[in-house]
Scaffold this active site. Structure first.
Site, mmCIF file in Angstrom:
data_model
loop_
_atom_site.group_PDB
_atom_site.id
_atom_site.type_symbol
_atom_site.label_atom_id
_atom_site.label_comp_id
_atom_site.label_asym_id
_atom_site.label_seq_id
_atom_site.Cartn_x
_atom_site.Cartn_y
_atom_site.Cartn_z
ATOM 1 N N CYS A 100 0.826 -1.195 0.000
ATOM 2 C CA CYS A 100 0.000 0.000 0.000
ATOM 3 C C CYS A 100 0.864 1.250 0.000
ATOM 4 O O CYS A 100 2.087 1.185 -0.011
ATOM 5 C CB CYS A 100 -0.891 0.015 1.247
ATOM 6 S SG CYS A 100 -1.853 -1.495 1.463
ATOM 7 N N LEU A 107 -3.523 -1.810 -1.911
ATOM 8 C CA LEU A 107 -3.425 -2.917 -2.854
ATOM 9 C C LEU A 107 -3.840 -4.158 -2.089
ATOM 10 O O LEU A 107 -3.146 -4.590 -1.168
ATOM 11 C CB LEU A 107 -1.994 -3.062 -3.377
ATOM 12 C CG LEU A 107 -1.720 -4.260 -4.291
ATOM 13 C CD1 LEU A 107 -2.483 -4.135 -5.597
ATOM 14 C CD2 LEU A 107 -0.225 -4.384 -4.581
ATOM 15 N N ASP A 159 -3.579 -9.149 7.990
ATOM 16 C CA ASP A 159 -2.478 -8.906 8.916
ATOM 17 C C ASP A 159 -2.474 -7.484 9.453
ATOM 18 O O ASP A 159 -1.821 -7.198 10.455
ATOM 19 C CB ASP A 159 -1.130 -9.246 8.262
ATOM 20 C CG ASP A 159 -0.862 -8.441 7.011
ATOM 21 O OD1 ASP A 159 -1.806 -7.891 6.424
ATOM 22 O OD2 ASP A 159 0.319 -8.373 6.593
#
Length: 615
Positions: free
Chosen positions: A2, A51, A102
């Site tokens: 990201c 992403l 995560d």
């Protein structure tokens, strides 16, 4: 993967300025093409581009969780490869999870353990977490610096971002460089001194560091470093440990909810990762591993073997794809595409970089993205295991300089006399080199040769490797592709760091212990193949094109680079014969053509970013 950004200001009400945060966030749309998010309060504003890789539906950021009456918010770029183990431990401590991603593991780990959470993470990460109770922002970066994190402190205003462009989008920040910035570009570049952001007032959080920003100011802490200690394992035990660590690392890094591939050059490192991936896919019944390679038009015609590139990749790629039965994709580029990509590479890196070596990777990642979202790469094995020529040649080992950039004097002469006097590039590089040596954690009892090799290893891991990791991150993320680098697993790096050199050189070969560790994993001929770096074009049309491009810049009076360089001296090099133009600029891949392309990139950077020189 990201893009993250944010803004702290203790004097302003940031809720009045949502458009500034939105603009900062949107500069990184390529890093996170799947979603955008913002969170803003009076003194803290956080932005995120996503992403999606794990739990696409539920991993939106900024992610917000409460502990009692207090709010915690995180923006995060990276992957935790031990997320499952951490989740189980946190659940045992009473925490409840709402997602599989995560990001939530990382945020709850911070809520539970505070800054110490980073010491439990196995992964690549850069993140910022807001603690409402403490009115503080915690920022951290992974141990090896795989994921980037830049920041700027301007009076009461603190800015950060995954890339410089996010900070540059803030109206309070000016795109200026001073003498140190010019030295970084012309004397160190395309490498950077750790922590240096090149632009005035911009820094990068160093690998293995965390930082806290609150009303008391800014403080940082180094939570990880290489530690030198005796390794008493014999050759067989060492090889087995390297094998087991690498296998575990690859398998952890194959976890994804989106398509994964490997980058395959037919060399030792990429072949090993692809072999482990193939075995894991068979074991877990996930099908065939897609592999990708890159080459250039007419390289088969113009390639000439040398000490740095002893053979072409194509036959070795064929060897490995047939051996492993992968689904292979060969991508090829021609000179016009490489020249055009020089500009895109500058914008991806926000700085001049590795010229066509950057641009070709950018184009390569764009093609890979059509079939995959995650790629596994063999980056960093040579730095960690000692694969480069400068580990093995006495003249380079004893050069008392960064061995990938020995021509500091020749570099400095390309600056104008006025700039040379102000910037003092040779002194700057000597000081940065000495600074690096002073950091080396020597081991008591080492002889002079062992000390030199430990220093060389440290220089490679902390000064050379970051350049390649920067390149891999920026070029891949500019295409919305996540690239994972198993050789940067900190457990592997820590273990290999202390392997005695004579064991690293098992069999009398560079990276000998890695070759031994891969016995039975790879065919014998691939195991013994000489190192060959990332492929570049050997087509003379490329040299012709970049010479013409740089000549046009030298002939244009408004070219911003002219205020920095000795144009007559640069012109002399451009107009010299091809042999004379093989100027050794940086590493194994940047010689004459790449020097010209690098200067084109400097000019593009200064013009595009409207960079001014601060005297």
């Amino acid at each position: 993967m990201c893009g993250i950004t944010g803004w702290i200001d203790w004097q302003k009400d940031l809720t009045i300025y949502p458009s500034i945060l939105e603009n900062m966030t949107e500069t990184m749309a390529a890093r996170g093409p799947d979603a955008s998010g913002h969170w803003i309060t009076s003194h803290c504003a956080l932005g995120h581009r996503r992403l999606s890789v794990i739990d696409p539906e539920n991993g939106a950021q900024p992610m917000i969780r409460k502990l009692g009456d207090f709010t915690y918010v995180v923006v995060y770029n990276g992957e935790l490869y031990n997320a499952l183990e951490l989740r189980k431990e946190l659940q045992q401590r009473g925490h409840i999870f709402r997602t599989r991603c995560d990001t939530e593991v990382l945020l709850i780990a911070f809520m539970e353990w505070g800054p110490a959470c980073v010491e439990r993470f196995n992964g690549i990460f850069a993140f910022a977490a807001w603690n409402e109770k403490e009115q503080s922002l915690f920022l951290a970066r992974d141990r090896l610096g795989v994921k980037p994190l830049f920041y700027a402190a301007l009076n009461d205003c603190f800015l950060f971002g995954s890339e410089p462009k996010a900070i540059l989008a803030h109206p309070s920040f000016k795109a200026e460089i001073d003498a140190a910035g010019i030295a970084e570009i012309f004397a160190i570049g395309p490498a950077r001194t750790p922590g240096v952001g090149v632009f005035c007032n911009m820094s990068e959080l160093k690998p293995g560091h965390w930082m806290i920003v609150d009303r008391n100011g800014i403080r940082s802490h180094r939570y990880w470093s290489l530690i030198s200690q005796p390794n008493l394992d014999d050759v067989e035990t060492t090889a087995q440990k390297v094998h087991d660590l690498l296998k575990d690392t690859v398998e952890r890094q194959l976890v994804s909810d989106v398509p994964v591939c490997t980058l395959l050059s037919g060399g030792l490192d990429s072949s090993a990762l692809t072999a482990f991936a193939t075995a894991y896919y068979k074991q877990t019944e996930q099908g065939i591993v897609p592999t990708y390679s890159v080459d250039y038009a007419d390289n088969d015609k113009y390639f000439q073997a040398n000490a740095f590139q002893p053979n072409a990749d194509a036959p070795w790629i064929k060897r490995m794809t047939q051996f492993l039965q992968t689904e292979h994709h060969s991508i090829q580029f021609d000179t016009p595409e490489l020249v055009e990509a020089l500009t895109a590479a500058v914008i991806a890196r926000d700085l001049p970089g590795m010229a066509d070596v950057d641009g070709s990777l950018y184009l390569f990642c764009q093609e890979i993205k059509k079939g995959a979202t995650v790629a596994v790469s063999g980056e960093a094995a040579d730095e960690i295991f000692g694969g480069y020529p400068w580990f093995h040649r006495e003249d380079l080992l004893n050069a008392n300089a960064f061995p990938w950039a020995l021509e500091t004097k020749k570099r400095s002469q390309l600056l104008s006399a006025e700039m040379r006097d102000w910037v003092k590039p040779e002194q700057y590089v000597a000081e940065r080199y000495q600074q690096a040596l002073e950091e080396v954690p020597h081991l008591a009892g080492e002889n002079e040769q062992q000390r030199k090799l430990r220093e060389m290893s440290y220089l490679n891991i902390t000064r050379f490797m970051p350049t390649l990791l920067d390149r891999k991150d920026r070029m891949s993320m500019a295409a919305g592709l996540e690239v994972r680098v198993p050789f940067c697993d900190h457990r592997l790096v820590e273990y290999v760091w202390n392997i005695p050199w004579e064991i690293k050189m098992t069999g009398g070969r560079e990276k000998g212990i890695l070759r031994k560790a891969l016995t039975g994993v790879l065919p014998e001929d691939v195991l013994t193949r000489k190192k060959s770096p990332y492929p570049k074009t050997h087509n003379p049309n490329y040299l012709t094109a970049v010479k013409k491009g740089l000549s046009n810049i030298l002939n244009e009076p408004s070219s911003p680079i002219l205020g920095l360089i000795d144009a007559a001296k640069v012109r002399q090099i451009v107009e010299s014969s091809e042999e004379q133009s093989n100027f050794p600029w940086f590493g194994q891949l940047m010689t004459g053509p790449q020097l010209f392309a690098y200067f084109i990139q400097i000019n593009t950077w200064m013009r595009t970013y409207r960079v001014t020189v601060k005297g």
